[in-house]
Write a protein that holds these residues in place. Structure first.
Motif, PDB file in Angstrom:
ATOM      1  N   GLY A  32       0.788  -1.226   0.000  1.00 50.59           N
ATOM      2  CA  GLY A  32       0.000   0.000   0.000  1.00 50.59           C
ATOM      3  C   GLY A  32       0.819   1.275   0.000  1.00 50.59           C
ATOM      4  O   GLY A  32       0.360   2.310   0.482  1.00 50.59           O
ATOM      5  N   MET A  33       2.025   1.216  -0.544  1.00 49.61           N
ATOM      6  CA  MET A  33       2.852   2.417  -0.629  1.00 49.61           C
ATOM      7  C   MET A  33       2.202   3.405  -1.592  1.00 49.61           C
ATOM      8  O   MET A  33       1.707   3.026  -2.646  1.00 49.61           O
ATOM      9  CB  MET A  33       4.268   2.077  -1.113  1.00 49.61           C
ATOM     10  CG  MET A  33       5.059   1.238  -0.151  1.00 49.61           C
ATOM     11  SD  MET A  33       5.493   2.225   1.287  1.00 49.61           S
ATOM     12  CE  MET A  33       5.974   0.963   2.417  1.00 49.61           C
ATOM     13  N   ASP A  34       2.200   4.678  -1.218  1.00 51.52           N
ATOM     14  CA  ASP A  34       1.593   5.709  -2.053  1.00 51.52           C
ATOM     15  C   ASP A  34       2.544   6.214  -3.133  1.00 51.52           C
ATOM     16  O   ASP A  34       2.099   6.714  -4.158  1.00 51.52           O
ATOM     17  CB  ASP A  34       1.167   6.900  -1.185  1.00 51.52           C
ATOM     18  CG  ASP A  34       0.147   6.500  -0.134  1.00 51.52           C
ATOM     19  OD1 ASP A  34      -0.815   5.787  -0.480  1.00 51.52           O
ATOM     20  OD2 ASP A  34       0.323   6.888   1.037  1.00 51.52           O
ATOM     21  N   ALA A  35       3.843   6.113  -2.881  1.00 51.08           N
ATOM     22  CA  ALA A  35       4.828   6.613  -3.834  1.00 51.08           C
ATOM     23  C   ALA A  35       6.109   5.808  -3.720  1.00 51.08           C
ATOM     24  O   ALA A  35       6.409   5.238  -2.667  1.00 51.08           O
ATOM     25  CB  ALA A  35       5.117   8.084  -3.570  1.00 51.08           C
ATOM     26  N   VAL A  36       6.848   5.763  -4.829  1.00 51.10           N
ATOM     27  CA  VAL A  36       8.158   5.125  -4.859  1.00 51.10           C
ATOM     28  C   VAL A  36       9.147   6.132  -5.423  1.00 51.10           C
ATOM     29  O   VAL A  36       8.900   6.735  -6.470  1.00 51.10           O
ATOM     30  CB  VAL A  36       8.155   3.847  -5.730  1.00 51.10           C
ATOM     31  CG1 VAL A  36       9.550   3.229  -5.776  1.00 51.10           C
ATOM     32  CG2 VAL A  36       7.146   2.839  -5.210  1.00 51.10           C
ATOM     33  N   ILE A  37      10.252   6.327  -4.719  1.00 50.90           N
ATOM     34  CA  ILE A  37      11.289   7.232  -5.175  1.00 50.90           C
ATOM     35  C   ILE A  37      12.524   6.417  -5.528  1.00 50.90           C
ATOM     36  O   ILE A  37      12.999   5.623  -4.711  1.00 50.90           O
ATOM     37  CB  ILE A  37      11.655   8.268  -4.094  1.00 50.90           C
ATOM     38  CG1 ILE A  37      10.437   9.126  -3.749  1.00 50.90           C
ATOM     39  CG2 ILE A  37      12.824   9.136  -4.552  1.00 50.90           C
ATOM     40  CD1 ILE A  37      10.661  10.092  -2.600  1.00 50.90           C
ATOM     41  N   LEU A  38      13.036   6.585  -6.737  1.00 48.74           N
ATOM     42  CA  LEU A  38      14.286   5.966  -7.161  1.00 48.74           C
ATOM     43  C   LEU A  38      15.373   7.010  -6.994  1.00 48.74           C
ATOM     44  O   LEU A  38      15.413   7.998  -7.731  1.00 48.74           O
ATOM     45  CB  LEU A  38      14.224   5.495  -8.613  1.00 48.74           C
ATOM     46  CG  LEU A  38      13.538   4.151  -8.835  1.00 48.74           C
ATOM     47  CD1 LEU A  38      12.051   4.256  -8.640  1.00 48.74           C
ATOM     48  CD2 LEU A  38      13.859   3.619 -10.193  1.00 48.74           C
ATOM     49  N   ALA A  39      16.216   6.832  -6.000  1.00 51.32           N
ATOM     50  CA  ALA A  39      17.257   7.802  -5.682  1.00 51.32           C
ATOM     51  C   ALA A  39      18.599   7.312  -6.198  1.00 51.32           C
ATOM     52  O   ALA A  39      18.888   6.123  -6.167  1.00 51.32           O
ATOM     53  CB  ALA A  39      17.334   8.006  -4.167  1.00 51.32           C
ATOM     54  N   GLY A  40      19.403   8.238  -6.662  1.00 53.20           N
ATOM     55  CA  GLY A  40      20.750   7.884  -7.082  1.00 53.20           C
ATOM     56  C   GLY A  40      20.774   7.024  -8.324  1.00 53.20           C
ATOM     57  O   GLY A  40      19.963   7.179  -9.228  1.00 53.20           O
ATOM     58  N   ASP A  41      21.712   6.098  -8.358  1.00 53.98           N
ATOM     59  CA  ASP A  41      21.953   5.276  -9.546  1.00 53.98           C
ATOM     60  C   ASP A  41      21.175   3.971  -9.501  1.00 53.98           C
ATOM     61  O   ASP A  41      21.732   2.914  -9.243  1.00 53.98           O
ATOM     62  CB  ASP A  41      23.457   4.984  -9.679  1.00 53.98           C
ATOM     63  CG  ASP A  41      24.258   6.243  -9.911  1.00 53.98           C
ATOM     64  OD1 ASP A  41      23.736   7.137 -10.609  1.00 53.98           O
ATOM     65  OD2 ASP A  41      25.385   6.342  -9.407  1.00 53.98           O
ATOM     66  N   CYS A  42      19.889   4.040  -9.743  1.00 56.89           N
ATOM     67  CA  CYS A  42      19.060   2.838  -9.820  1.00 56.89           C
ATOM     68  C   CYS A  42      18.959   2.386 -11.278  1.00 56.89           C
ATOM     69  O   CYS A  42      19.189   3.163 -12.194  1.00 56.89           O
ATOM     70  CB  CYS A  42      17.654   3.107  -9.277  1.00 56.89           C
ATOM     71  SG  CYS A  42      17.573   3.205  -7.480  1.00 56.89           S
ATOM     72  N   ALA A  43      18.582   1.138 -11.460  1.00 53.69           N
ATOM     73  CA  ALA A  43      18.374   0.600 -12.803  1.00 53.69           C
ATOM     74  C   ALA A  43      17.245   1.360 -13.491  1.00 53.69           C
ATOM     75  O   ALA A  43      16.425   2.007 -12.839  1.00 53.69           O
ATOM     76  CB  ALA A  43      18.035  -0.889 -12.722  1.00 53.69           C
ATOM     77  N   SER A  44      17.193   1.237 -14.796  1.00 54.90           N
ATOM     78  CA  SER A  44      16.177   1.939 -15.577  1.00 54.90           C
ATOM     79  C   SER A  44      14.770   1.504 -15.193  1.00 54.90           C
ATOM     80  O   SER A  44      14.458   0.320 -15.118  1.00 54.90           O
ATOM     81  CB  SER A  44      16.389   1.677 -17.067  1.00 54.90           C
ATOM     82  OG  SER A  44      15.319   2.219 -17.807  1.00 54.90           O
TER      83      SER A  44
END
Length: 107
Positions: A32-44
Motif C-alpha cells: 500500500g505504498m503511495d509513492a516510490v522514489i528511485l534515488a541515485g543510480d538505480c536501474a532503468s
C-alpha cells in the motif's frame, strides 16, 4: 508537490538490477505504498525486465526519479510537516551509500 499527500513512501537507492526494481514495485503496491522514489543510480525504470517483473505495478504508483541529494531534501521537507509517527512512514531499500546514510540521519 507530487508526494505531498503520500503517507507511505518507498525509497530505492542504488538498486542496479532491473528485476529487483520490478519486484520491489510489486511489493510496494502490495504494502500500500503511495509513492516510490528511485534515488541515485538505480536501474532503468522503463526497461523491459523491470516492466515484466513489476507486472503492472509501475503504472499504479506515483514514481519519482531523482538524485540522492534531492531525495534527502524532499523527505526532509515532507516529514517536517508531519513526523513519521504521526501517520506517515517510509521504507528504505538500497545498497550502502552515503545518500542512504543521510536519509537515515534526516529521519
Amino acid at each position: 508537490e507530487i508526494c505531498k499527500n503520500a503517507r507511505r513512501i518507498a525509497v530505492l537507492d542504488g538498486i542496479v538490477d532491473s528485476t529487483n526494481i520490478g519486484a520491489i514495485f510489486r511489493s510496494a503496491a502490495a504494502l500500500g505504498m503511495d509513492a516510490v522514489i528511485l534515488a541515485g543510480d538505480c536501474a532503468s525504470l522503463f526497461g523491459a525486465k523491470t516492466a515484466r517483473a513489476a507486472m503492472g505495478a509501475l503504472f499504479r504508483q506515483c514514481v519519482l526519479e531523482m538524485s540522492g541529494a534531492e531525495t534527502v531534501e524532499l523527505l526532509h521537507k515532507h516529514f517536517e510537516e508531519q513526523p513519521p509517527l504521526k501517520g506517515k512512514s517510509i521504507l528504505l531499500k538500497g545498497s550502502r551509500s552515503t545518500q542512504m546514510e543521510k536519509l537515515l540521519d534526516v529521519l
